[in-house]
Scaffold this motif. Structure first.
Motif, PDB file in Angstrom:
ATOM      1  N   HIS A  45       0.906  -1.093  -0.323  1.00 15.18           N
ATOM      2  CA  HIS A  45      -0.133  -0.298   0.334  1.00 15.18           C
ATOM      3  C   HIS A  45       0.749   0.891  -0.158  1.00 15.18           C
ATOM      4  O   HIS A  45       0.759   1.526  -0.761  1.00 15.18           O
ATOM      5  CB  HIS A  45      -0.979  -0.027   0.786  1.00 15.18           C
ATOM      6  N   ASP A 107      -2.191  -0.668  -4.148  1.00 11.45           N
ATOM      7  CA  ASP A 107      -3.549  -0.539  -4.336  1.00 11.45           C
ATOM      8  C   ASP A 107      -4.113   0.472  -3.818  1.00 11.45           C
ATOM      9  O   ASP A 107      -2.299   1.600  -2.942  1.00 11.45           O
ATOM     10  CB  ASP A 107      -3.991  -1.371  -2.704  1.00 11.45           C
ATOM     11  N   ASP A 108      -4.932   1.244  -4.110  1.00 12.11           N
ATOM     12  CA  ASP A 108      -5.105   2.455  -3.636  1.00 12.11           C
ATOM     13  C   ASP A 108      -5.309   3.888  -4.450  1.00 12.11           C
ATOM     14  O   ASP A 108      -5.556   4.816  -4.917  1.00 12.11           O
ATOM     15  CB  ASP A 108      -5.224   3.399  -2.186  1.00 12.11           C
ATOM     16  N   HIS A 237      -9.939   0.018  -8.366  1.00 10.15           N
ATOM     17  CA  HIS A 237     -10.334   0.060  -7.186  1.00 10.15           C
ATOM     18  C   HIS A 237     -11.250   1.119  -6.719  1.00 10.15           C
ATOM     19  O   HIS A 237     -11.293   1.195  -5.634  1.00 10.15           O
ATOM     20  CB  HIS A 237      -8.738  -0.105  -6.647  1.00 10.15           C
ATOM     21  N   HIS A 241     -13.190   3.858  -3.022  1.00  8.70           N
ATOM     22  CA  HIS A 241     -12.685   2.829  -2.685  1.00  8.70           C
ATOM     23  C   HIS A 241     -13.887   2.124  -1.582  1.00  8.70           C
ATOM     24  O   HIS A 241     -14.542   2.116  -0.342  1.00  8.70           O
ATOM     25  CB  HIS A 241     -12.358   3.506  -0.827  1.00  8.70           C
TER      26      HIS A 241
HETATM   27 ZN   LIG Z   1      -7.574  -0.261  -1.196  1.00  4.81          ZN
END
Ligand SMILES: [Zn+2]
Length: 345
Positions: A45, A107-108, A237, A241
Motif C-alpha cells: 500500500h 493498492d489505492d 479499485h 474505495h
Molecule cells: Zn484499498
C-alpha cells in the motif's frame, strides 16, 4: 549376465524393477512438483521515507522504503518478477507459470508509490500493477479511510463524535489507532456520500482541516500516466474505495464502470484488472455476484487481500495476494512467508 548364478536373475530383475520404479517415482514426483507450480502476488500500500507513521494510512499497511529496497533485492535473487497480466494469462490458459513467478501490486494510488517505489522498481526493471481509487486521484476528495485516520490523529481533546456512532475515546497514539479501527469498521457499510458528510461534519466540529492535512497524498493522473508508460499495469479499485459486496448492485456497477473508464481515459488503455476494496477487514468484500459483474464489464481478473499462491486453474476473480506490512519487513520474515505460501498444498 552371470550364467553361473541363474538363481540370481529373478532377484536382479526385481532389483532393476525397483530401481526403475524408484527413478520413475522420482520423475513422477518432479512432474507433480511442476504441475503444482505456484506463483505469488505481493500486495503493498504505502511506502514511507523512514520508520515514522504517516497520517493517511494505518501503520499495518506502511513499509519504509529502505525495507522495500532490501525486499526487492531479495526478490530479484530468489524469484522471477513478471507482470500480473502474464500470470493471469497463464492461469486462464491453464498453461505453465514461469518458475518462481512473482508479481508486485500496490493498492489505492498513494503518491508515495510514484515517489518512493517507482525508482526502486525501475532500477531493477520490475513491472508492477497499481490499483487506483480513481475519485481520490489528482486532488480529488481524499480516501475516506485516510480521512478517518487524519481525523482521529488530528482531533484535539479526549473524545471524537461522529454522527450516528458512539463517541470514541482519544488519548495516546495507541488509543487513537484503536479508535480509527473502530470508526473505519463502523463506516464501511455506509453509502459514500453519507459517510463523507458525517466525516466532514465531525472534522469541522473538531477543527481538523482535512484538505490541508491530506493534500498531495494521492497520485496525480500525470504520475499514473508516467507509471503506465514505464510498463506498470493500472487496475481499478472503484471511485471511492467502495465495498462492492455490501453496496447495492447498481452502486457497485456505477463505481466499477466509472473507475474503469477514468483509467482508460487517462492512460489510453482499458483497465482489465480489479482489486476489491476491503477496508478494515471486518466485512465481506467480494462474492460470486461481484465477480460476475466484473466479468460482464470486461475485466480479466480480480485480486483479494487473502494470502495464498496462484496455481494453474485458479479462480481468476479471487486471486490471492500476500499483504506486506511491518511484520514482514525483514527479508528473513518475507522469505519465510513467501515460501510458506508457495509450498502450501
Ligand atoms: Zn484499498
Amino acid at each position: 549376465m552371470n550364467d553361473r548364478h541363474p538363481s540370481n536373475l529373478p532377484r536382479l530383475g526385481a532389483w532393476a524393477a525397483k530401481r526403475m520404479l524408484h527413478y520413475s517415482g522420482l520423475l513422477a514426483l518432479a512432474r507433480h512438483a511442476r504441475s503444482r507450480v505456484r506463483a505469488l502476488v505481493l500486495r503493498y500500500h504505502v511506502l514511507t521515507d523512514g520508520p515514522s507513521d504517516v497520517l493517511y494510512a494505518a501503520p499495518g499497511v506502511c513499509l519504509p522504503v529502505e525495507a522495500f529496497r532490501l525486499q526487492m533485492a531479495f526478490v530479484r535473487r530468489a524469484y522471477t518478477v513478471v507482470p500480473l497480466d502474464e500470470l493471469v494469462a497463464a492461469v486462464a490458459r491453464g498453461g505453465k507459470l514461469p518458475p518462481r513467478a512473482l508479481a508486485i501490486t500496490f493498492d489505492d494510488g498513494y503518491a508515495d508509490n510514484h515517489r518512493l517505489a517507482f525508482p526502486v522498481l525501475q532500477g531493477l526493471g520490475f513491472p508492477a500493477t497499481l490499483y487506483v481509487t480513481t475519485g481520490a486521484l489528482d486532488g480529488g476528495p481524499p480516501l475516506w479511510m485516510s480521512v478517518v485516520r487524519a481525523l482521529v490523529r488530528g482531533a484535539p481533546g479526549r473524545e471524537l463524535s461522529v454522527a450516528g456512532l458512539p463517541a470514541l475515546a482519544l488519548g495516546t497514539v495507541a488509543e487513537r489507532d484503536g479508535a480509527a479501527r473502530i470508526l473505519t469498521r463502523a463506516l464501511v457499510p455506509l453509502a459514500p456520500a453519507d459517510r463523507a458528510e458525517r466525516l466532514a461534519r465531525a472534522a469541522e466540529a473538531a477543527g481538523v482541516d482535512l484538505e490541508h492535512r491530506l493534500a498531495g497524498v494521492m497520485l496525480t493522473w500525470a504520475e499514473v500516466r508516467e507509471l503506465a508508460r514505464a510498463g506498470w499495469t493500472i487496475g481499478a479499485h472503484t471511485v471511492t474505495h467502495l465495498n462492492v459486496a455490501l453496496a447495492s448492485p447498481a452502486e457497485a456497477e456505477a463505481e466499477i464502470v466509472a473507475s474503469r473508464d477514468a483509467i482508460a481515459a487517462a492512460v489510453g488503455a482499458p483497465a482489465l484488472h480489479f482489486a476489491y476494496p476491503n477496508t478494515g477487514g471486518a466485512h465481506r468484500y467480494f462474492g460470486p455476484d461481484t465477480a460476475a459483474l466484473l466479468r460482464r464489464l470486461g475485466f480479466r481478473s480480480a485480486v483479494v487481500s487473502r494470502a495464498g499462491a496462484l496455481r494453474p486453474g485458479a479462480d481468476l476473480f479471487t486471486l490471492p495476494r500476500l499483504g506486506i506490512g511491518p511484520r514482514l519487513a525483514p527479508v528473513g520474515e518475507l522469505a519465510a512467508a513467501l515460501e510458506r505460501q508457495r509450498l502450501a498444498a
